[in-house]
Design a protein around this motif. Structure first.
Motif, PDB file in Angstrom:
ATOM      1  N   GLU A 302      15.628  -6.630 -12.555  1.00 27.81           N
ATOM      2  CA  GLU A 302      14.852  -5.474 -13.006  1.00 27.81           C
ATOM      3  C   GLU A 302      14.143  -4.780 -11.843  1.00 27.81           C
ATOM      4  N   THR A 303      13.668  -5.573 -10.894  1.00 25.74           N
ATOM      5  CA  THR A 303      13.004  -5.008  -9.719  1.00 25.74           C
ATOM      6  C   THR A 303      13.984  -4.174  -8.907  1.00 25.74           C
ATOM      7  N   ARG A 304      15.184  -4.706  -8.729  1.00 29.21           N
ATOM      8  CA  ARG A 304      16.208  -3.993  -7.959  1.00 29.21           C
ATOM      9  C   ARG A 304      16.609  -2.695  -8.669  1.00 29.21           C
ATOM     10  N   ALA A 305      16.727  -2.739  -9.999  1.00 34.20           N
ATOM     11  CA  ALA A 305      17.098  -1.537 -10.753  1.00 34.20           C
ATOM     12  C   ALA A 305      16.044  -0.448 -10.589  1.00 34.20           C
ATOM     13  N   ALA A 306      14.766  -0.834 -10.682  1.00 34.85           N
ATOM     14  CA  ALA A 306      13.687   0.146 -10.517  1.00 34.85           C
ATOM     15  C   ALA A 306      13.651   0.672  -9.097  1.00 34.85           C
ATOM     16  N   TRP A 307      13.908  -0.190  -8.112  1.00 29.83           N
ATOM     17  CA  TRP A 307      13.908   0.195  -6.700  1.00 29.83           C
ATOM     18  C   TRP A 307      15.003   1.233  -6.426  1.00 29.83           C
ATOM     19  N   LEU A 308      16.206   1.010  -6.959  1.00 23.17           N
ATOM     20  CA  LEU A 308      17.307   1.940  -6.735  1.00 23.17           C
ATOM     21  C   LEU A 308      17.042   3.284  -7.409  1.00 23.17           C
ATOM     22  N   ARG A 309      16.488   3.234  -8.598  1.00 24.50           N
ATOM     23  CA  ARG A 309      16.188   4.486  -9.305  1.00 24.50           C
ATOM     24  C   ARG A 309      15.150   5.300  -8.535  1.00 24.50           C
ATOM     25  N   GLN A 310      14.109   4.633  -8.069  1.00 23.72           N
ATOM     26  CA  GLN A 310      13.072   5.339  -7.328  1.00 23.72           C
ATOM     27  C   GLN A 310      13.602   5.835  -5.983  1.00 23.72           C
ATOM     28  N   LEU A 311      14.513   5.089  -5.395  1.00 18.29           N
ATOM     29  CA  LEU A 311      15.144   5.517  -4.148  1.00 18.29           C
ATOM     30  C   LEU A 311      15.879   6.840  -4.353  1.00 18.29           C
ATOM     31  N   ALA A 359      22.066  13.268 -13.742  1.00 18.88           N
ATOM     32  CA  ALA A 359      22.360  11.849 -13.985  1.00 18.88           C
ATOM     33  C   ALA A 359      21.075  11.038 -14.057  1.00 18.88           C
ATOM     34  N   LEU A 360      20.123  11.392 -13.206  1.00 15.33           N
ATOM     35  CA  LEU A 360      18.835  10.695 -13.201  1.00 15.33           C
ATOM     36  C   LEU A 360      18.109  10.907 -14.527  1.00 15.33           C
ATOM     37  N   GLU A 361      18.211  12.101 -15.084  1.00 14.78           N
ATOM     38  CA  GLU A 361      17.543  12.420 -16.337  1.00 14.78           C
ATOM     39  C   GLU A 361      18.221  11.735 -17.525  1.00 14.78           C
ATOM     40  N   GLU A 362      19.552  11.593 -17.436  1.00 13.44           N
ATOM     41  CA  GLU A 362      20.314  11.071 -18.574  1.00 13.44           C
ATOM     42  C   GLU A 362      20.386   9.552 -18.611  1.00 13.44           C
ATOM     43  N   ARG A 363      20.245   8.909 -17.460  1.00 11.22           N
ATOM     44  CA  ARG A 363      20.462   7.469 -17.383  1.00 11.22           C
ATOM     45  C   ARG A 363      19.219   6.760 -16.879  1.00 11.22           C
ATOM     46  N   PRO A 367      21.044   1.050 -10.883  1.00  7.87           N
ATOM     47  CA  PRO A 367      22.300   0.921 -10.136  1.00  7.87           C
ATOM     48  C   PRO A 367      23.317   1.997 -10.489  1.00  7.87           C
ATOM     49  N   ALA A 368      23.399   2.370 -11.775  1.00  9.20           N
ATOM     50  CA  ALA A 368      24.355   3.411 -12.170  1.00  9.20           C
ATOM     51  C   ALA A 368      23.961   4.758 -11.582  1.00  9.20           C
ATOM     52  N   VAL A 369      22.670   5.084 -11.627  1.00 13.48           N
ATOM     53  CA  VAL A 369      22.191   6.352 -11.060  1.00 13.48           C
ATOM     54  C   VAL A 369      22.466   6.399  -9.554  1.00 13.48           C
ATOM     55  N   ARG A 371      24.856   4.779  -7.855  1.00  9.34           N
ATOM     56  CA  ARG A 371      26.293   4.961  -7.613  1.00  9.34           C
ATOM     57  C   ARG A 371      26.726   6.393  -7.899  1.00  9.34           C
ATOM     58  N   LEU A 372      26.192   6.968  -8.985  1.00  6.99           N
ATOM     59  CA  LEU A 372      26.555   8.343  -9.318  1.00  6.99           C
ATOM     60  C   LEU A 372      26.065   9.315  -8.247  1.00  6.99           C
ATOM     61  N   ALA A 373      24.861   9.091  -7.743  1.00  5.92           N
ATOM     62  CA  ALA A 373      24.319   9.983  -6.709  1.00  5.92           C
ATOM     63  C   ALA A 373      25.182   9.943  -5.452  1.00  5.92           C
ATOM     64  N   LEU A 374      25.576   8.750  -5.029  1.00  2.74           N
ATOM     65  CA  LEU A 374      26.458   8.641  -3.861  1.00  2.74           C
ATOM     66  C   LEU A 374      27.801   9.314  -4.145  1.00  2.74           C
ATOM     67  N   GLY A 375      28.301   9.157  -5.360  1.00  3.01           N
ATOM     68  CA  GLY A 375      29.558   9.810  -5.717  1.00  3.01           C
ATOM     69  C   GLY A 375      29.450  11.319  -5.697  1.00  3.01           C
ATOM     70  N   HIS A 376      28.367  11.847  -6.231  1.00  9.71           N
ATOM     71  CA  HIS A 376      28.176  13.306  -6.217  1.00  9.71           C
ATOM     72  C   HIS A 376      28.014  13.818  -4.776  1.00  9.71           C
ATOM     73  N   ALA A 377      27.394  13.015  -3.908  1.00 17.23           N
ATOM     74  CA  ALA A 377      27.296  13.413  -2.498  1.00 17.23           C
ATOM     75  C   ALA A 377      28.683  13.506  -1.873  1.00 17.23           C
ATOM     76  N   GLY A 378      29.531  12.531  -2.167  1.00 17.60           N
ATOM     77  CA  GLY A 378      30.886  12.563  -1.629  1.00 17.60           C
ATOM     78  C   GLY A 378      31.668  13.765  -2.131  1.00 17.60           C
ATOM     79  N   THR A 379      31.526  14.081  -3.409  1.00 17.91           N
ATOM     80  CA  THR A 379      32.218  15.236  -3.973  1.00 17.91           C
ATOM     81  C   THR A 379      31.748  16.534  -3.325  1.00 17.91           C
TER      82      THR A 379
END
Length: 383
Positions: A302-311, A359-363, A367-369, A371-379
């Motif tokens: 849970e800590t890691r999930a919150a850390w990634l979201r805030q990142l 994605a941040l608003e919807e999810r 970790p999913a947010v 991964r999606l952010a990195l994917g959108h950066a690549g696109t």
């Protein structure tokens, strides 16, 4: 000099250059002072100079604000700005006085940083640090991204000592934090008016800002953060296998994700502005992801999930901050090369911000947010 009531580059730069010369002569009476070229920046005024053939950088902060704000007239007409600046320079605790103290803190923590040559009249003089930046090294070998990020963050671990925390608290620069800058820029009616200055990008950026304004950062801002950790502020004087040196500190107590959020933001922005050839872009994004995986490995789920979201939140806030600064820069203000590239690619950057913030608003899942952010950066880099 131009006869204009509001600040214009010619008048501002002439005034600041005069302040630099005056401060240099007060510190080194009788020395030969030769002003060199202006270093393009949207924040403080930075200029190279030589004092008796000793190379230095001189830096001036106008009222602790960005050059973009000053030149847009946000701080008043030119006569008012000069009068306020005279008082600001004479008042203890100004931005560059605290930065001077913070360079001393970096040396106390045994981190590599420029040597202070002097400080007078609101002007900070530092000796140059020569070497490739983190951005240079990643551009040269994108497959070393994770390794280089590990080196940088490992060095900054020295800031978490109790004695360093006490020193930073006494000379903190909280106004450089990502969240404070975002809140200041996009606050209420003035924030809406500011976004209109971005032209065709305003509708998308207004949506992005509205989403990010809904986010509430969690946890107390109790960790020492570098505050202005950008790739160009990290120099490797001895090459990629040596210890880095750190420029332009903006240390304060902040959220622990702040430094990495700004660093990821600026690395990704560099990719969007000038995508790498071949698989280079994917290698950098993959390295960023690999580094984040390693950094969060020891955390509870849970800590890691919150850390990634805030990142992700802080990453997107910082990108919104700098993109709007570049898009609203007045004519006549010299911009760094990357700033011009970002302006040319503002559509791709805005698209990335739009998709990642949605994605941040919807999810809720961090970790999913991420991964999606990195994917959108690549696109966006491939647009």
């Amino acid at each position: 000099m131009v006869n204009a009531p509001f600040p214009v580059p010619e008048n501002v730069f002439a005034y600041v250059s005069g302040r630099i010369e005056q401060a240099a002569h007060s510190l080194w009476p009788g020395a030969t002072v030769g002003l060199g070229p202006h270093v393009p920046s949207v924040t403080g005024y930075v200029r190279r100079l030589d004092v008796d053939d000793r190379p230095m950088f001189a830096k001036v902060s106008l009222l602790g604000s960005s050059l973009v704000s000053v030149l847009r007239g946000t701080l008043g007409d030119w006569a008012a700005v000069k009068a306020k600046q005279d008082a600001y320079s004479a008042t203890p605790g100004g931005l560059l006085e605290r930065e001077t103290i913070q360079y001393g803190i970096l040396h106390t923590a045994r981190l590599r940083a420029p040597r202070i040559a002097g400080y007078a009249g609101g002007v900070l003089f530092t000796e140059p640090v020569v070497g490739p930046t983190l951005a240079d090294l990643i551009a040269k070998d994108p497959y070393r991204t994770a390794e280089l990020l590990t080196t940088v963050t490992g060095e900054l671990g020295a800031l978490h000592r109790a004695d360093v925390t006490a020193l930073v608290t006494a000379a903190a620069i909280p106004e450089r934090s990502v969240h404070a800058t975002f809140a200041r820029k996009f606050n209420g009616i003035s924030g809406h008016a500011y976004l209109t200055l971005t032209g065709n990008h305003a509708p998308v950026l207004a949506e992005v800002v509205a989403r990010l304004r809904k986010v509430r950062l969690t946890g107390a801002p109790a960790a020492v953060v570098y505050g202005d950790l950008k790739p160009e502020h990290i120099v490797f004087p001895d090459g990629s296998d040596g210890r880095p040196a750190f420029l332009d500190p903006g240390m304060s107590l902040g959220h622990p994700e702040s430094d990495l959020g700004k660093l990821v933001s600026r690395l990704v922005l560099g990719l969007l502005a000038a995508p790498h050839q071949g698989a280079g872009t994917a290698a950098v994004l993959g390295g960023i992801g690999q580094f984040a995986d390693a950094a969060g490995q020891s955390m509870e789920r849970e800590t890691r999930a919150a850390w990634l979201r805030q990142l992700v939140v802080l990453w997107l806030m910082d990108t919104a901050n700098i993109l709007t600064t570049y898009l609203t820069a007045p004519a006549g203000l010299p911009l760094p090369e990357q700033a011009r590239q970002v302006i040319d690619r503002a559509g791709a950057v805005s698209a990335m911000l739009d998709r990642a913030s949605a994605a941040l608003e919807e999810r809720a899942d961090g970790p999913a947010v991420w991964r999606l952010a990195l994917g959108h950066a690549g696109t966006a880099a491939g647009r």
